[in-house]
Enzyme design. Structure first.
Site, PDB file in Angstrom:
ATOM      1  N   GLY A  44       0.817  -1.193   0.000  1.00  0.00           N
ATOM      2  CA  GLY A  44       0.000   0.000   0.000  1.00  0.00           C
ATOM      3  C   GLY A  44       0.856   1.251   0.000  1.00  0.00           C
ATOM      4  O   GLY A  44       1.972   1.248   0.519  1.00  0.00           O
ATOM      5  N   SER A  45       0.342   2.330  -0.578  1.00  0.00           N
ATOM      6  CA  SER A  45       1.037   3.609  -0.497  1.00  0.00           C
ATOM      7  C   SER A  45       0.820   4.215   0.888  1.00  0.00           C
ATOM      8  O   SER A  45       0.046   3.703   1.698  1.00  0.00           O
ATOM      9  CB  SER A  45       0.519   4.550  -1.584  1.00  0.00           C
ATOM     10  N   GLY A  46       1.500   5.309   1.177  1.00  0.00           N
ATOM     11  CA  GLY A  46       1.373   5.963   2.478  1.00  0.00           C
ATOM     12  C   GLY A  46       2.526   5.649   3.417  1.00  0.00           C
ATOM     13  O   GLY A  46       2.551   6.152   4.541  1.00  0.00           O
ATOM     14  N   HIS A  47       3.478   4.808   2.950  1.00  0.00           N
ATOM     15  CA  HIS A  47       4.635   4.453   3.773  1.00  0.00           C
ATOM     16  C   HIS A  47       5.919   5.043   3.199  1.00  0.00           C
ATOM     17  O   HIS A  47       7.007   4.584   3.530  1.00  0.00           O
ATOM     18  CB  HIS A  47       4.776   2.933   3.854  1.00  0.00           C
TER      19      HIS A  47
ATOM     20  N   ASP B 189      -1.195  -8.410   0.722  1.00  0.00           N
ATOM     21  CA  ASP B 189       0.094  -8.403   0.020  1.00  0.00           C
ATOM     22  C   ASP B 189       0.549  -9.825  -0.277  1.00  0.00           C
ATOM     23  O   ASP B 189       0.981 -10.136  -1.391  1.00  0.00           O
ATOM     24  CB  ASP B 189       1.168  -7.721   0.880  1.00  0.00           C
TER      25      ASP B 189
ATOM     26  N   LYS C 115       5.943  -7.899   2.588  1.00  0.00           N
ATOM     27  CA  LYS C 115       5.622  -7.661   3.995  1.00  0.00           C
ATOM     28  C   LYS C 115       4.419  -8.535   4.369  1.00  0.00           C
ATOM     29  O   LYS C 115       3.478  -8.695   3.587  1.00  0.00           O
ATOM     30  CB  LYS C 115       5.292  -6.186   4.247  1.00  0.00           C
TER      31      LYS C 115
ATOM     32  N   HIS D 109      -0.335   0.761   9.795  1.00  0.00           N
ATOM     33  CA  HIS D 109      -1.608   1.275   9.281  1.00  0.00           C
ATOM     34  C   HIS D 109      -2.477   1.763  10.423  1.00  0.00           C
ATOM     35  O   HIS D 109      -3.681   1.934  10.282  1.00  0.00           O
ATOM     36  CB  HIS D 109      -2.362   0.186   8.520  1.00  0.00           C
TER      37      HIS D 109
END
Lengths: 333, 333
Positions: free
Chosen positions: B54-57, B110, B105, B219
């Protein structure tokens, strides 16, 4: 106030110890003088560069100490100028016989204290030049400053002048380059939230749940206008217009661009902002030749960003590309 | 919700365009597949490394694409797994004939989607190995995960395995190294504040003005315990104890340490935390041989941090020191 600290009185000292421990290969830290120095200094025959200012803007300035950039950085308490004896001690410690350049952000306390430090050293025969950076187009005078504030161009000046000193330029040449960088650099910032100075214990200012402040300073000083939150596209357009029309930047210019996070803005947003800036520059015939996107001159945990554009000639690009090895900027080595 | 964005639906795409524009010398971006790839790939004869999530990391994972690290990173929407067709396309695009390692991860989506992507490629004759990183000691199962979550060790695995691939190790060797890094790496995180997913528009969770959450995921998934805020010294002691006793790390060990900001924590606090961690390691006879201090695996604008320790042999230190050239990590070049 939620902070990851121990005692508010020890924040700067303990962080300095951490910086010294994490980068022992590059830096040594004088805890008494709260100064970070190159571990391999003083370098005989090289012009030395010093900067400094209040803490809370990390990685500036301690993160820029090392080969190809600063020789020392003096840390004040959070958002508080370092004292003249710090600048005096640092100047003496880094002088390698070729003189010392003070790169000073335009805040009244910094300017005054760097001046006093310089005079004390000059009285003992050390050649010192000082350049005051005042690149913030947002406001003319502000809470901490007479005239324009010194912000993001400082980082670019430290890199370029550090490279010039490293290749052997003399004090006058390095100081003149610094003045030129300052003349050709322009910045503006904005905030979505305030930051909280540990010793104050409460936010510096308040913004409503749908408000932003355009033109804010790096200590949370008021900016040009408080307004309703707009889209990134509209915000970048507003800030770019203020920056581009000020120099003014013109079609055909190539620039070094810094899209800087204030400390609490996610990197994904900074890259989205970079995209907006790049499109605006392209539309105006301005080429972003080099860029930094990330947290380089921060205001603790403030959410927001700033844009800095520096009109760069070929000489500046050569100096930009020269090797640098500091905690926060590293390439070519 | 105050975000520096345009439309919530366009955040990831627009950020990807920004990353591509800012790092055009290093990267090319496939906007259709939301994948960031090395500009100079595929490299014939080199094992290729892919990660994603996911994006945001950010800077994980796109910021780790480049020489000596990843060959491609697949980006999902914010906190949402990328899809199997992204992994399939990326695997085919980077394969240079020596096979492809997927570094995954441990989050249910994922793992599942990488598996499906791998199977599609294997059916076409591409050799694919996958290693699932599950280094978070905080909780056994969580909102998004069966078993331990994959967090900070991922960054270290990407660096070390990228170096091994670059020097010519074969697929089995690189995959075995990745498993070893995962076996010897442990992490734990904490938060002072929540983050806000743009599409959700409100904070993922709420913490009181004097509360923190220990053991939180990247998250915002609940951790071990919600408790009253403590001093940095007490917090680091608690988290270190959980990490050190888990492997367990022992006197005489040397480690690679990552003190990671979650996105909204000032660097001055991260260095203060590094100081606490370093003192604890020293007292236990554990040497921090290499370290990173900064924002490397974030949760949007969450305030908080994580600690990762990896027990490192000499071989790993050699791989750590090998040249790397990505947007977020660069040395030796």
């Amino acid at each position: 106030m939620k902070k990851l600290i121990n005692d508010t009185a020890d924040v700067v000292s303990e962080a300095l110890v951490g910086i010294g421990a994490a980068h022992a290969d590059l830096l040594r830290v004088d805890l008494d003088k709260k100064t970070i120095m190159r571990a391999d200094g003083p370098i005989q025959g090289k012009v030395a560069l010093i900067s400094g200012g209040g803490s809370g803007h990390e990685p500036m300035h301690g993160g820029y100490v090392g080969m190809g950039m600063l020789d020392a950085a003096c840390a004040g308490e959070v958002f508080t100028s370092p004292t003249p004896d710090q600048m005096e001690a640092a100047t003496k410690a880094v002088d390698g016989g070729a003189g010392v350049l003070h790169i000073v952000k335009n805040y009244t306390g910094d300017v005054m204290n760097f001046e006093m430090g310089a005079e004390l050293c000059q009285a003992e025969g050390i050649a010192v030049e000082a350049v005051v950076i005042n690149d913030d187009v947002a406001v003319q005078d502000s809470l901490y400053t007479a005239g324009r504030r010194g912000v993001g161009t400082t980082v670019l000046a430290e890199k370029l002048c550090g490279a010039a000193a490293e290749r052997g330029d003399d004090l006058q040449a390095v100081a003149n380059l610094c003045r030129k960088v300052n003349d050709q650099g322009r910045s503006m910032g904005m905030a979505l939230t305030s930051c909280t100075v540990p010793a104050a214990g409460k936010p510096t200012f308040e913004l409503g749940p749908n408000e932003m402040e355009i033109g804010i300073g790096i200590h949370g000083e008021p900016g040009r206008e408080r307004m309703e939150l707009k889209s990134a596209r509209e915000i970048v357009a507003m800030m770019s217009e203020a920056i581009l029309s000020d120099l003014p930047f013109e079609s055909g210019d190539q620039v070094i661009a810094l899209v800087n996070g204030m400390g609490g803005t996610p990197l994904i947003e900074l890259y989205l902002i970079y995209n907006e800036l790049n499109q605006i520059c392209q539309a105006r015939g301005i080429t972003i030749a080099r860029q930094l996107v990330g947290n380089y001159i921060t205001s603790l945990e403030m959410a927001g960003f700033s844009i800095t554009l520096l009109r760069a000639d070929e000489e500046m690009l050569v100096l930009w590309d020269a090797p640098v090895h500091t905690p926060a900027l590293r390439w070519g080595v």
